[in-house]
Design a protein around this motif. Structure first.
Motif, PDB file in Angstrom:
ATOM      1  N   GLY A 292      -3.902  -8.631  -1.562  1.00 45.99           N
ATOM      2  CA  GLY A 292      -4.121  -9.300  -0.279  1.00 45.99           C
ATOM      3  C   GLY A 292      -2.807  -9.594   0.424  1.00 45.99           C
ATOM      4  N   GLY A 293      -1.796  -9.944  -0.350  1.00 46.80           N
ATOM      5  CA  GLY A 293      -0.475 -10.180   0.217  1.00 46.80           C
ATOM      6  C   GLY A 293       0.114  -8.923   0.827  1.00 46.80           C
ATOM      7  N   TRP A 294      -0.058  -7.791   0.146  1.00 48.01           N
ATOM      8  CA  TRP A 294       0.457  -6.531   0.697  1.00 48.01           C
ATOM      9  C   TRP A 294      -0.269  -6.219   2.012  1.00 48.01           C
ATOM     10  CZ3 TRP A 294      -0.463  -1.684   2.480  1.00 48.01           C
ATOM     11  CH2 TRP A 294       0.632  -0.818   2.548  1.00 48.01           C
ATOM     12  N   LEU A 295      -1.563  -6.439   2.032  1.00 48.18           N
ATOM     13  CA  LEU A 295      -2.342  -6.210   3.250  1.00 48.18           C
ATOM     14  C   LEU A 295      -1.807  -7.087   4.384  1.00 48.18           C
ATOM     15  CD1 LEU A 295      -4.795  -4.905   4.687  1.00 48.18           C
ATOM     16  CD2 LEU A 295      -6.161  -6.798   3.792  1.00 48.18           C
ATOM     17  N   ASP A 296      -1.567  -8.354   4.109  1.00 54.29           N
ATOM     18  CA  ASP A 296      -1.092  -9.287   5.132  1.00 54.29           C
ATOM     19  C   ASP A 296       0.320  -8.967   5.613  1.00 54.29           C
ATOM     20  OD1 ASP A 296      -3.459 -10.714   4.952  1.00 54.29           O
ATOM     21  OD2 ASP A 296      -2.632 -12.202   3.561  1.00 54.29           O
ATOM     22  N   GLU A 297       1.187  -8.598   4.683  1.00 57.21           N
ATOM     23  CA  GLU A 297       2.606  -8.492   5.007  1.00 57.21           C
ATOM     24  C   GLU A 297       3.094  -7.080   5.307  1.00 57.21           C
ATOM     25  OE1 GLU A 297       4.734 -10.470   1.893  1.00 57.21           O
ATOM     26  OE2 GLU A 297       3.389 -12.199   1.985  1.00 57.21           O
ATOM     27  N   ARG A 298       2.428  -6.064   4.808  1.00 58.03           N
ATOM     28  CA  ARG A 298       2.966  -4.709   4.934  1.00 58.03           C
ATOM     29  C   ARG A 298       2.065  -3.721   5.674  1.00 58.03           C
ATOM     30  NH1 ARG A 298       7.883  -6.212   3.690  1.00 58.03           N
ATOM     31  NH2 ARG A 298       8.445  -6.156   1.500  1.00 58.03           N
ATOM     32  N   PHE A 299       0.775  -3.976   5.671  1.00 52.61           N
ATOM     33  CA  PHE A 299      -0.167  -2.990   6.208  1.00 52.61           C
ATOM     34  C   PHE A 299       0.108  -2.664   7.677  1.00 52.61           C
ATOM     35  CE2 PHE A 299      -4.231  -1.473   7.882  1.00 52.61           C
ATOM     36  CZ  PHE A 299      -4.558  -0.511   6.944  1.00 52.61           C
ATOM     37  N   ALA A 300       0.352  -3.658   8.501  1.00 51.38           N
ATOM     38  CA  ALA A 300       0.535  -3.437   9.938  1.00 51.38           C
ATOM     39  C   ALA A 300       1.717  -2.512  10.229  1.00 51.38           C
ATOM     40  CB  ALA A 300       0.712  -4.767  10.659  1.00 51.38           C
ATOM     41  N   ALA A 301       2.768  -2.599   9.430  1.00 49.75           N
ATOM     42  CA  ALA A 301       3.964  -1.781   9.645  1.00 49.75           C
ATOM     43  C   ALA A 301       3.890  -0.426   8.949  1.00 49.75           C
ATOM     44  CB  ALA A 301       5.193  -2.537   9.162  1.00 49.75           C
ATOM     45  N   ALA A 302       2.893  -0.230   8.112  1.00 51.00           N
ATOM     46  CA  ALA A 302       2.768   1.017   7.350  1.00 51.00           C
ATOM     47  C   ALA A 302       2.316   2.157   8.262  1.00 51.00           C
ATOM     48  CB  ALA A 302       1.775   0.833   6.208  1.00 51.00           C
ATOM     49  N   ASP A 303       2.726   3.375   7.906  1.00 51.11           N
ATOM     50  CA  ASP A 303       2.223   4.520   8.661  1.00 51.11           C
ATOM     51  C   ASP A 303       0.807   4.841   8.183  1.00 51.11           C
ATOM     52  OD1 ASP A 303       2.407   6.047   6.275  1.00 51.11           O
ATOM     53  OD2 ASP A 303       4.340   6.898   6.853  1.00 51.11           O
ATOM     54  N   GLU A 304       0.144   5.734   8.879  1.00 54.81           N
ATOM     55  CA  GLU A 304      -1.262   6.014   8.580  1.00 54.81           C
ATOM     56  C   GLU A 304      -1.450   6.567   7.173  1.00 54.81           C
ATOM     57  OE1 GLU A 304      -5.186   5.895   8.554  1.00 54.81           O
ATOM     58  OE2 GLU A 304      -3.911   4.935  10.049  1.00 54.81           O
ATOM     59  N   ALA A 305      -0.520   7.384   6.696  1.00 57.05           N
ATOM     60  CA  ALA A 305      -0.631   7.936   5.337  1.00 57.05           C
ATOM     61  C   ALA A 305      -0.578   6.822   4.301  1.00 57.05           C
ATOM     62  CB  ALA A 305       0.476   8.960   5.085  1.00 57.05           C
ATOM     63  N   GLN A 306       0.309   5.857   4.499  1.00 55.05           N
ATOM     64  CA  GLN A 306       0.417   4.746   3.555  1.00 55.05           C
ATOM     65  C   GLN A 306      -0.804   3.831   3.651  1.00 55.05           C
ATOM     66  OE1 GLN A 306       3.955   2.295   3.899  1.00 55.05           O
ATOM     67  NE2 GLN A 306       4.107   2.232   1.673  1.00 55.05           N
ATOM     68  N   ARG A 307      -1.321   3.653   4.840  1.00 56.97           N
ATOM     69  CA  ARG A 307      -2.540   2.852   5.003  1.00 56.97           C
ATOM     70  C   ARG A 307      -3.708   3.503   4.267  1.00 56.97           C
ATOM     71  NH1 ARG A 307      -2.810   0.738  11.242  1.00 56.97           N
ATOM     72  NH2 ARG A 307      -0.872  -0.460  11.187  1.00 56.97           N
ATOM     73  N   GLN A 308      -3.820   4.817   4.400  1.00 51.75           N
ATOM     74  CA  GLN A 308      -4.886   5.544   3.711  1.00 51.75           C
ATOM     75  C   GLN A 308      -4.704   5.458   2.206  1.00 51.75           C
ATOM     76  OE1 GLN A 308      -7.618   6.778   5.141  1.00 51.75           O
ATOM     77  NE2 GLN A 308      -8.398   7.293   3.120  1.00 51.75           N
ATOM     78  N   ALA A 309      -3.471   5.566   1.740  1.00 50.70           N
ATOM     79  CA  ALA A 309      -3.194   5.464   0.303  1.00 50.70           C
ATOM     80  C   ALA A 309      -3.593   4.088  -0.219  1.00 50.70           C
ATOM     81  CB  ALA A 309      -1.717   5.736   0.026  1.00 50.70           C
TER      82      ALA A 309
END
Length: 82
Positions: free
Chosen positions: A25-42
């Motif tokens: 949940g922390g990764w979702l809150d802190e990193r997801f928005a800045a991630a590229d689409e490939a990383q979001r899908q991963a």
């Protein structure tokens, strides 16, 4: 659309333990928005993995076979100094 995706992922980060809930949940809150689409899908696909495997990876007892998953796990481990 993006808001619905975040809500679905938020639900999926609720794991079997508080520790995994907080880590993913922390990764979702802190990193997801800045991630590229490939990383979001991963990340989305990573949430399909069973809790014991996720725990082993986060604790450093094993490594996922996918490099994109390992990058997310490495980020989680670094953020929490695991």
């Amino acid at each position: 659309m993006e808001e619905a995706r975040i809500k679905r992922l938020r639900w999926r980060t609720r794991r079997g333990t508080r520790e995994l809930d907080a880590l993913f949940g922390g990764w979702l809150d802190e990193r997801f928005a800045a991630a590229d689409e490939a990383q979001r899908q991963a990340f989305d696909e990573l949430l399909d993995v069973q809790d014991p495997d996720l725990w082993d990876w986060v604790m450093g007892h094993a490594r996922p076979s996918r490099a994109d998953w390992q990058a997310i796990i490495d980020d989680i481990r670094a953020r929490h100094r695991l």
